[in-house]
Design a protein around this motif. Sequence first.
Motif, PDB file in Angstrom:
ATOM      1  N   ILE A  94       0.832  -1.205   0.000  1.00 32.72           N
ATOM      2  CA  ILE A  94       0.000   0.000   0.000  1.00 32.72           C
ATOM      3  C   ILE A  94       0.865   1.253   0.000  1.00 32.72           C
ATOM      4  O   ILE A  94       0.602   2.221  -0.734  1.00 32.72           O
ATOM      5  CB  ILE A  94      -0.950  -0.009   1.208  1.00 32.72           C
ATOM      6  N   SER A  95       1.915   1.245   0.816  1.00 36.38           N
ATOM      7  CA  SER A  95       2.790   2.412   0.901  1.00 36.38           C
ATOM      8  C   SER A  95       3.450   2.698  -0.440  1.00 36.38           C
ATOM      9  O   SER A  95       3.539   3.859  -0.880  1.00 36.38           O
ATOM     10  CB  SER A  95       3.863   2.195   1.975  1.00 36.38           C
ATOM     11  N   THR A  96       3.915   1.652  -1.102  1.00 42.45           N
ATOM     12  CA  THR A  96       4.538   1.816  -2.416  1.00 42.45           C
ATOM     13  C   THR A  96       3.534   2.363  -3.433  1.00 42.45           C
ATOM     14  O   THR A  96       3.845   3.267  -4.221  1.00 42.45           O
ATOM     15  CB  THR A  96       5.099   0.476  -2.917  1.00 42.45           C
ATOM     16  N   ALA A  97       2.319   1.833  -3.407  1.00 44.77           N
ATOM     17  CA  ALA A  97       1.283   2.300  -4.332  1.00 44.77           C
ATOM     18  C   ALA A  97       0.956   3.769  -4.102  1.00 44.77           C
ATOM     19  O   ALA A  97       0.798   4.547  -5.062  1.00 44.77           O
ATOM     20  CB  ALA A  97       0.025   1.447  -4.167  1.00 44.77           C
ATOM     21  N   LEU A  98       0.855   4.171  -2.841  1.00 45.35           N
ATOM     22  CA  LEU A  98       0.542   5.568  -2.529  1.00 45.35           C
ATOM     23  C   LEU A  98       1.676   6.504  -2.958  1.00 45.35           C
ATOM     24  O   LEU A  98       1.436   7.615  -3.443  1.00 45.35           O
ATOM     25  CB  LEU A  98       0.267   5.721  -1.035  1.00 45.35           C
ATOM     26  N   LEU A  99       2.926   6.058  -2.777  1.00 37.82           N
ATOM     27  CA  LEU A  99       4.065   6.873  -3.195  1.00 37.82           C
ATOM     28  C   LEU A  99       4.069   7.047  -4.713  1.00 37.82           C
ATOM     29  O   LEU A  99       4.336   8.142  -5.222  1.00 37.82           O
ATOM     30  CB  LEU A  99       5.372   6.214  -2.733  1.00 37.82           C
ATOM     31  N   ILE A 100       3.772   5.976  -5.430  1.00 38.94           N
ATOM     32  CA  ILE A 100       3.730   6.067  -6.894  1.00 38.94           C
ATOM     33  C   ILE A 100       2.612   7.006  -7.345  1.00 38.94           C
ATOM     34  O   ILE A 100       2.808   7.844  -8.234  1.00 38.94           O
ATOM     35  CB  ILE A 100       3.540   4.663  -7.506  1.00 38.94           C
ATOM     36  N   ARG A 101       1.450   6.868  -6.709  1.00 37.03           N
ATOM     37  CA  ARG A 101       0.321   7.725  -7.094  1.00 37.03           C
ATOM     38  C   ARG A 101       0.571   9.189  -6.772  1.00 37.03           C
ATOM     39  O   ARG A 101       0.007  10.088  -7.414  1.00 37.03           O
ATOM     40  CB  ARG A 101      -0.962   7.242  -6.419  1.00 37.03           C
ATOM     41  N   SER A 102       1.441   9.448  -5.787  1.00 34.51           N
ATOM     42  CA  SER A 102       1.742  10.832  -5.431  1.00 34.51           C
ATOM     43  C   SER A 102       2.702  11.489  -6.420  1.00 34.51           C
ATOM     44  O   SER A 102       2.978  12.689  -6.307  1.00 34.51           O
ATOM     45  CB  SER A 102       2.339  10.889  -4.021  1.00 34.51           C
TER      46      SER A 102
END
Length: 352
Positions: free
Chosen positions: A105-113
């Motif tokens: 989840i953290s990786t996905a949120l960083l990418i989306r940011s």
Amino acid sequence: MTANQTDQAESADKSKHQPMTAPARGVPPQLRRLFQAESNSVLIATIALIVLIGALHPNFFNAGQLRDMLQSSVYVALLASGMAFLLSMREIDLSVGANFGLSLISTALLIRSGINPWLAGLAGIVIGAAMGLVNALIVQFIAIPAIVATLASMQIYRGLALALSGGQQVNGLPLNNSFFDTLAGKFLGLPISVWILIAVTAALTVVLRLTPFGYRVRSIGSNPEAAQFSGISQPWTRVKVLVLVGALCGLAGVLGLAFFTSGDPNVGTGFELQAIAAAVIGGTPLRGGSATVVGAVIGAILLSVVSSGLVYFNIPANWSSFASGIVVLLAVAVDSLLRSRRKARKSELGLS
């Protein structure tokens, strides 16, 4: 008797108790020990199960089916490889599934940011290692067993994943980026994640069997008092192993995101028990003192074979956990029987 004669006599005495096997000429004994018989039983069982299912349902031998089965086993296999280190020390980490989910989840949120996906992937591995460090600090400073500390952190990490994602899937990722194309791609007919698993398995096997760190891990599980007396720092070794397990969770989470292409806050639920089961099936005993990374990985593949095989026999997916439990029980029972027979055989031969 001279010192040379004494050495020769001891060598002759030892040779009487050695199994009559042909030596592998040209192969250093250290390398021969890397993949010894602990994982042979689970490998044979896995192959036999694949052949049995394939004989009854030939479609099971489809290359795409076998490839998907390997792909689905990668994440639990990575967690199980780290769990083998912990079990060797008589420790258990119950937070690995939640750590996997939070790293994803953290990786996905960083990418989306807007962060570069490759940098976000590296950050995901670091986040996993950091959560392993948190587990280690809790164990060290609150002075509680790892199983208790990680039972609490499992809930914390799962709650963080739900909170950060708002309980929703994290979508809208740049799927045309090379991060997704590469890590979800194939090389020589196998998924890239499988090749990464093979590389990690080989590296961890070398670490466990041929390095002072691996020796310390096994020594602590074999005899904690003797390890402490010999000067091995049990707290520091435990910290290193928990951080290693966390990093493997982060790596599994990054690979999982690349494959699933979105972040589900509930992903990884139950992975902790599957990882423990895979390690035990693979030949890592709960009593500590020994471990096999290769066996743990093959154990994860065996569990994946069981889950995939149920589909071909029209058995509902709800029975997957039941079937996995039966496999674990049978594996532990067979392992216990074989160990008892080996012990009895040694007694008959007058070996210690």
